[in-house]
Design an enzyme around this catalytic site. Structure first.
Site, PDB file in Angstrom:
ATOM      1  N   PHE A 149      66.620  25.452   6.065  1.00 45.30           N
ATOM      2  CA  PHE A 149      67.758  24.692   5.524  1.00 45.30           C
ATOM      3  C   PHE A 149      67.604  24.361   4.046  1.00 45.30           C
ATOM      4  O   PHE A 149      68.583  24.067   3.367  1.00 45.30           O
ATOM      5  CB  PHE A 149      67.954  23.393   6.325  1.00 45.30           C
ATOM      6  CG  PHE A 149      66.976  22.297   5.974  1.00 45.30           C
ATOM      7  CD1 PHE A 149      67.176  21.496   4.848  1.00 45.30           C
ATOM      8  CD2 PHE A 149      65.839  22.069   6.743  1.00 45.30           C
ATOM      9  CE1 PHE A 149      66.268  20.494   4.504  1.00 45.30           C
ATOM     10  CE2 PHE A 149      64.933  21.072   6.401  1.00 45.30           C
ATOM     11  CZ  PHE A 149      65.150  20.287   5.272  1.00 45.30           C
ATOM     12  N   LYS A 173      70.405  35.469   9.605  1.00 44.97           N
ATOM     13  CA  LYS A 173      70.640  34.315  10.493  1.00 44.97           C
ATOM     14  C   LYS A 173      70.276  33.095   9.663  1.00 44.97           C
ATOM     15  O   LYS A 173      69.115  32.706   9.560  1.00 44.97           O
ATOM     16  CB  LYS A 173      69.731  34.428  11.719  1.00 44.97           C
ATOM     17  CG  LYS A 173      70.176  33.653  12.952  1.00 44.97           C
ATOM     18  CD  LYS A 173      70.303  32.165  12.778  1.00 44.97           C
ATOM     19  CE  LYS A 173      69.004  31.398  12.877  1.00 44.97           C
ATOM     20  NZ  LYS A 173      69.198  29.954  12.569  1.00 44.97           N
ATOM     21  N   GLU A 176      71.086  26.866  10.808  1.00 52.85           N
ATOM     22  CA  GLU A 176      72.301  26.303  11.409  1.00 52.85           C
ATOM     23  C   GLU A 176      72.708  25.017  10.702  1.00 52.85           C
ATOM     24  O   GLU A 176      73.817  24.512  10.896  1.00 52.85           O
ATOM     25  CB  GLU A 176      72.095  26.061  12.910  1.00 52.85           C
ATOM     26  CG  GLU A 176      71.011  25.053  13.291  1.00 52.85           C
ATOM     27  CD  GLU A 176      69.598  25.619  13.256  1.00 52.85           C
ATOM     28  OE1 GLU A 176      69.385  26.700  12.667  1.00 52.85           O
ATOM     29  OE2 GLU A 176      68.689  24.960  13.817  1.00 52.85           O
ATOM     30  N   SER A 226      59.297  26.475   9.120  1.00 53.51           N
ATOM     31  CA  SER A 226      58.116  25.657   9.409  1.00 53.51           C
ATOM     32  C   SER A 226      57.005  26.521  10.028  1.00 53.51           C
ATOM     33  O   SER A 226      57.269  27.583  10.600  1.00 53.51           O
ATOM     34  CB  SER A 226      58.506  24.534  10.365  1.00 53.51           C
ATOM     35  OG  SER A 226      59.012  25.096  11.556  1.00 53.51           O
ATOM     36  N   CYS A 281      59.290  23.669  -0.235  1.00 54.44           N
ATOM     37  CA  CYS A 281      57.972  24.138   0.229  1.00 54.44           C
ATOM     38  C   CYS A 281      56.969  24.112  -0.919  1.00 54.44           C
ATOM     39  O   CYS A 281      55.770  24.181  -0.706  1.00 54.44           O
ATOM     40  CB  CYS A 281      58.074  25.538   0.785  1.00 54.44           C
ATOM     41  SG  CYS A 281      58.555  26.705  -0.475  1.00 54.44           S
ATOM     42  N   GLU A 382      52.699  18.026   7.020  1.00 55.52           N
ATOM     43  CA  GLU A 382      53.808  18.177   6.063  1.00 55.52           C
ATOM     44  C   GLU A 382      54.889  17.153   6.412  1.00 55.52           C
ATOM     45  O   GLU A 382      55.351  17.103   7.549  1.00 55.52           O
ATOM     46  CB  GLU A 382      54.389  19.591   6.166  1.00 55.52           C
ATOM     47  CG  GLU A 382      55.520  19.835   5.195  1.00 55.52           C
ATOM     48  CD  GLU A 382      56.149  21.223   5.342  1.00 55.52           C
ATOM     49  OE1 GLU A 382      56.399  21.655   6.480  1.00 55.52           O
ATOM     50  OE2 GLU A 382      56.411  21.844   4.297  1.00 55.52           O
TER      51      GLU A 382
HETATM   52  P1  NAD Z   1      62.570  25.505  10.822  1.00 55.57           P
HETATM   53  O1  NAD Z   1      61.314  26.232  11.135  1.00 55.57           O
HETATM   54  O2  NAD Z   1      62.960  24.367  11.694  1.00 55.57           O
HETATM   55  O3  NAD Z   1      63.823  26.513  10.862  1.00 55.57           O
HETATM   56  C1  NAD Z   1      63.798  27.747  10.173  1.00 55.57           C
HETATM   57  C2  NAD Z   1      64.633  28.749  10.938  1.00 55.57           C
HETATM   58  O4  NAD Z   1      64.056  28.961  12.218  1.00 55.57           O
HETATM   59  C3  NAD Z   1      66.065  28.311  11.170  1.00 55.57           C
HETATM   60  O5  NAD Z   1      66.929  29.392  10.901  1.00 55.57           O
HETATM   61  C4  NAD Z   1      66.092  27.884  12.623  1.00 55.57           C
HETATM   62  O6  NAD Z   1      67.329  28.157  13.257  1.00 55.57           O
HETATM   63  C5  NAD Z   1      64.985  28.698  13.256  1.00 55.57           C
HETATM   64  N1  NAD Z   1      64.282  27.963  14.322  1.00 55.57           N
HETATM   65  C6  NAD Z   1      64.033  26.631  14.364  1.00 55.57           C
HETATM   66  N2  NAD Z   1      63.335  26.327  15.475  1.00 55.57           N
HETATM   67  C7  NAD Z   1      63.134  27.480  16.146  1.00 55.57           C
HETATM   68  C8  NAD Z   1      62.466  27.813  17.359  1.00 55.57           C
HETATM   69  N3  NAD Z   1      61.880  26.895  18.112  1.00 55.57           N
HETATM   70  N4  NAD Z   1      62.442  29.102  17.735  1.00 55.57           N
HETATM   71  C9  NAD Z   1      63.033  30.056  16.990  1.00 55.57           C
HETATM   72  N5  NAD Z   1      63.678  29.796  15.831  1.00 55.57           N
HETATM   73  C10 NAD Z   1      63.730  28.530  15.404  1.00 55.57           C
HETATM   74  O7  NAD Z   1      62.480  25.070   9.291  1.00 55.57           O
HETATM   75  P2  NAD Z   1      63.492  24.152   8.471  1.00 55.57           P
HETATM   76  O8  NAD Z   1      63.346  22.743   8.942  1.00 55.57           O
HETATM   77  O9  NAD Z   1      64.836  24.770   8.437  1.00 55.57           O
HETATM   78  O10 NAD Z   1      62.873  24.292   6.991  1.00 55.57           O
HETATM   79  C11 NAD Z   1      61.830  23.491   6.521  1.00 55.57           C
HETATM   80  C12 NAD Z   1      60.500  24.189   6.647  1.00 55.57           C
HETATM   81  O11 NAD Z   1      60.529  25.430   5.965  1.00 55.57           O
HETATM   82  C13 NAD Z   1      59.361  23.398   6.008  1.00 55.57           C
HETATM   83  O12 NAD Z   1      58.238  23.477   6.844  1.00 55.57           O
HETATM   84  C14 NAD Z   1      59.115  24.143   4.702  1.00 55.57           C
HETATM   85  O13 NAD Z   1      57.811  24.002   4.172  1.00 55.57           O
HETATM   86  C15 NAD Z   1      59.391  25.535   5.115  1.00 55.57           C
HETATM   87  N6  NAD Z   1      59.683  26.383   3.970  1.00 55.57           N
HETATM   88  C16 NAD Z   1      58.709  27.230   3.555  1.00 55.57           C
HETATM   89  C17 NAD Z   1      58.926  28.031   2.449  1.00 55.57           C
HETATM   90  C18 NAD Z   1      57.849  28.971   1.970  1.00 55.57           C
HETATM   91  O14 NAD Z   1      58.138  29.759   1.095  1.00 55.57           O
HETATM   92  N7  NAD Z   1      56.652  28.919   2.490  1.00 55.57           N
HETATM   93  C19 NAD Z   1      60.147  27.961   1.762  1.00 55.57           C
HETATM   94  C20 NAD Z   1      61.129  27.090   2.226  1.00 55.57           C
HETATM   95  C21 NAD Z   1      60.884  26.300   3.334  1.00 55.57           C
END
Ligand code: NAD
Length: 496
Positions: A149, A173, A176, A226, A281, A382
């Site tokens: 997000f 994708k 959401e 994450s 991140c 985090e």
């Molecule tokens: P998230 O992991 O909750 O969601 C990321 C994506 O995965 C979304 O599209 C979501 O629909 C999907 N998703 C969520 N839960 C899932 C599950 N149980 N099974 C399958 N798919 C699932 O992450 P977020 O809250 O949207 O974003 C924040 C996180 O992203 C933080 O941990 C941040 O550090 C990380 N991030 C990392 C970088 C990097 O370059 N390393 C960059 C941006 C964000």
């Protein structure tokens, strides 16, 4: 109520799904849209169309592909403020921040425009008598991208421009929580001349992620999010032999040495810790002042952090907006509570902020903990909010050992005026992206973005040379033409 659509056949398409995710504005808490959890049947129809579109696209001359990317770049420039406004509204980051993140995404499009040069292979003539050896880079087929997000435009733009430039079709994708920006980008790609179904956008949450992971027709998955989900994606992709790049969470440390320019370091830290409400991140969530600068460092930090203006994301006066959802705000508040319980000193408390007219917004102000230790939860995990932990260090060695021990390895930085310390840090720190007197060391698009340790699974970073290699399969060809007719007729001398 606005219903978010998918994107296929170069247009927005409504889903028939009756299962929705509700969206609320981060600044006001007002419900404003529903995101469909796209059905399996709709997903499969889109994949079947992409299977037909991809080979034709791969056969499109590389210069034509580049031309479409140049047009896309121009369209983003024309629509820059409009896209930044979508980012700001759906995510909650302030407008200037939204524009900055879009600019970083645009730089990847710039890089992808150079695809004719980037896809050049190697060629060695006469590796044996009349034998040549060369390699070519071919597209993978259908690639998928699953995005977080916190960067509604930039992270998708780390992925689809390069993948498509390489001759792949790409299914996006989006998170959401922020689906609208991806739809706008897909619309502009189509306006730039991209054929139908080379880029599609499919909305949903875990339901679509699992369909992507199980789909035999998808060759690769690019994931950013994450760490637990990154690990899940990486593990599941091996079952269908998909190539995977999966970037996870972070806990980025800034080390401030006694010989650093304190004003410069604290200014850098303010932006790095509290910019985008800490939902980055590459946010700095740990500061490590060394030795006798600790008190002046904390005084200056508190003075500057307490002046940050928290407000509605599109208000030009705001310097820091709200968090993404009520649930996330609650999570950040519970980390602050935990920090207090575990004995860290709360120097600046961002709880209890209430803004007139925005009482239901997800606002948390800048928060600073002092005397944090490596055993505390607020240090180990985090938080992804505007919460900075300060660990006071005796010396450089103690600091670098702690940084290297941490489960995450995304980014880090050192502030110092000593070249030798900076070099020692750069060489020995176990982190993927390192800043020297730079608070957020995000590499430019022609280099590769990615961390180490628990911040990455699959080893492949985003964009740069690694991005090109990720989205292409190398094929190495050894060829022999026994009758070197031209050479013989020219009486060229040959070695017997
Ligand atoms: P998230 O992991 O909750 O969601 C990321 C994506 O995965 C979304 O599209 C979501 O629909 C999907 N998703 C969520 N839960 C899932 C599950 N149980 N099974 C399958 N798919 C699932 O992450 P977020 O809250 O949207 O974003 C924040 C996180 O992203 C933080 O941990 C941040 O550090 C990380 N991030 C990392 C970088 C990097 O370059 N390393 C960059 C941006 C964000």
């Amino acid at each position: 109520m606005k219903i978010i659509e998918n994107f296929s056949d170069s247009k927005a398409i409504s889903s028939n799904s009756e299962d929705f995710i509700k969206l609320y504005k981060p600044s006001t808490g007002e419900e404003y849209a529903h995101v469909p959890k796209t059905t399996r049947d709709e997903f499969e129809k889109i994949i079947n169309k992409m299977k037909l579109a991809q080979p034709l696209w791969a056969n499109t001359p590389i210069t034509k592909r580049s031309e479409i990317l140049f047009k896309f770049k121009n369209l983003i420039e024309k629509n820059f403020d409009l896209i930044a406004k979508i980012i700001s509204e759906e995510h909650g980051k302030v407008f200037s921040d939204a524009k900055g993140s879009l600019q970083r995404g645009l730089e990847v499009v710039d890089f992808a425009c150079g695809i004719p040069h980037l896809l050049k292979g190697n060629h060695s003539i006469n590796v044996g008598t009349n034998v040549d050896l060369f390699d070519i880079k071919q597209p993978l087929g259908i690639c998928a991208g699953i995005t977080p997000f916190n960067f509604p435009a930039m992270v998708p733009m780390w992925m689809f421009p390069l993948s498509i430039a390489c001759g792949n079709a790409f299914m996006l994708k989006p998170s959401e929580k922020v689906p609208q920006c991806s739809l706008k980008l897909a619309e502009l790609m189509s306006e730039a001349g991209l054929p139908d179904n080379v880029l599609t956008v499919v909305n949903g949450d875990k339901n679509i992620v699992d369909l992507i992971l199980q789909c035999e027709d998808i060759s690769s998955v690019s994931f950013v999010g994450s760490t637990p989900v990154a690990k899940y994606i990486y593990t599941e992709c091996s079952k269908t032999n998909k190539r995977v790049q999966a970037l996870g969470g972070a806990k980025n440390h800034m080390l401030i040495m006694e010989d650093a320019n304190l004003e410069d370091a604290v200014n850098g830290l303010i932006g790095a810790a509290f910019g985008s409400a800490g939902e980055r991140c590459m946010a700095t969530s740990v500061a490590m002042p060394v030795g006798n600068i600790q008190k002046p460092f904390m005084d200056l930090l508190k003075e500057k952090a307490s002046k940050i203006k928290v407000g509605e994301s599109l208000d030009p006066q705001s310097e820091m907006g709200p968090l993404i959802t009520k649930e996330h705000k609650q999570k950040v508040l519970s980390y602050i509570e935990k920090g207090v319980q575990e004995g860290a000193k709360l120097e600046l408390d961002g709880r209890g902020i209430s803004l007139q007219g925005y009482e239901n917004g997800n606002f948390v102000g800048p928060t600073i903990f002092n005397n944090v230790t490596d055993g505390m939860t607020i240090y180990k995990e985090e938080i992804f909010g505007p919460v900075l932990s300060v660990l006071n260090m005796n010396n450089f060695e103690e600091a670098i050992k702690l940084i290297n021990k941490h489960q995450f390895g995304n980014g880090t930085s050192i502030y110092t005026s000593s070249g030798s310390l900076a070099r020692n840090f750069m060489k020995n720190v176990q982190i993927g992206m390192v800043g020297i007197n730079i608070p957020i060391p995000v590499p430019m698009s022609f280099y590769t973005f990615g961390g180490w340790k628990g911040s990455i699974f699959g080893g492949h970073g985003m964009h740069g040379e690694e991005g090109i290699n990720f989205y292409t399969k190398r094929k190495t060809i050894t060829s022999r033409w026994p009758d070197d007719v031209a050479g013989a007729s020219l009486n060229m001398p040959t070695m017997k």
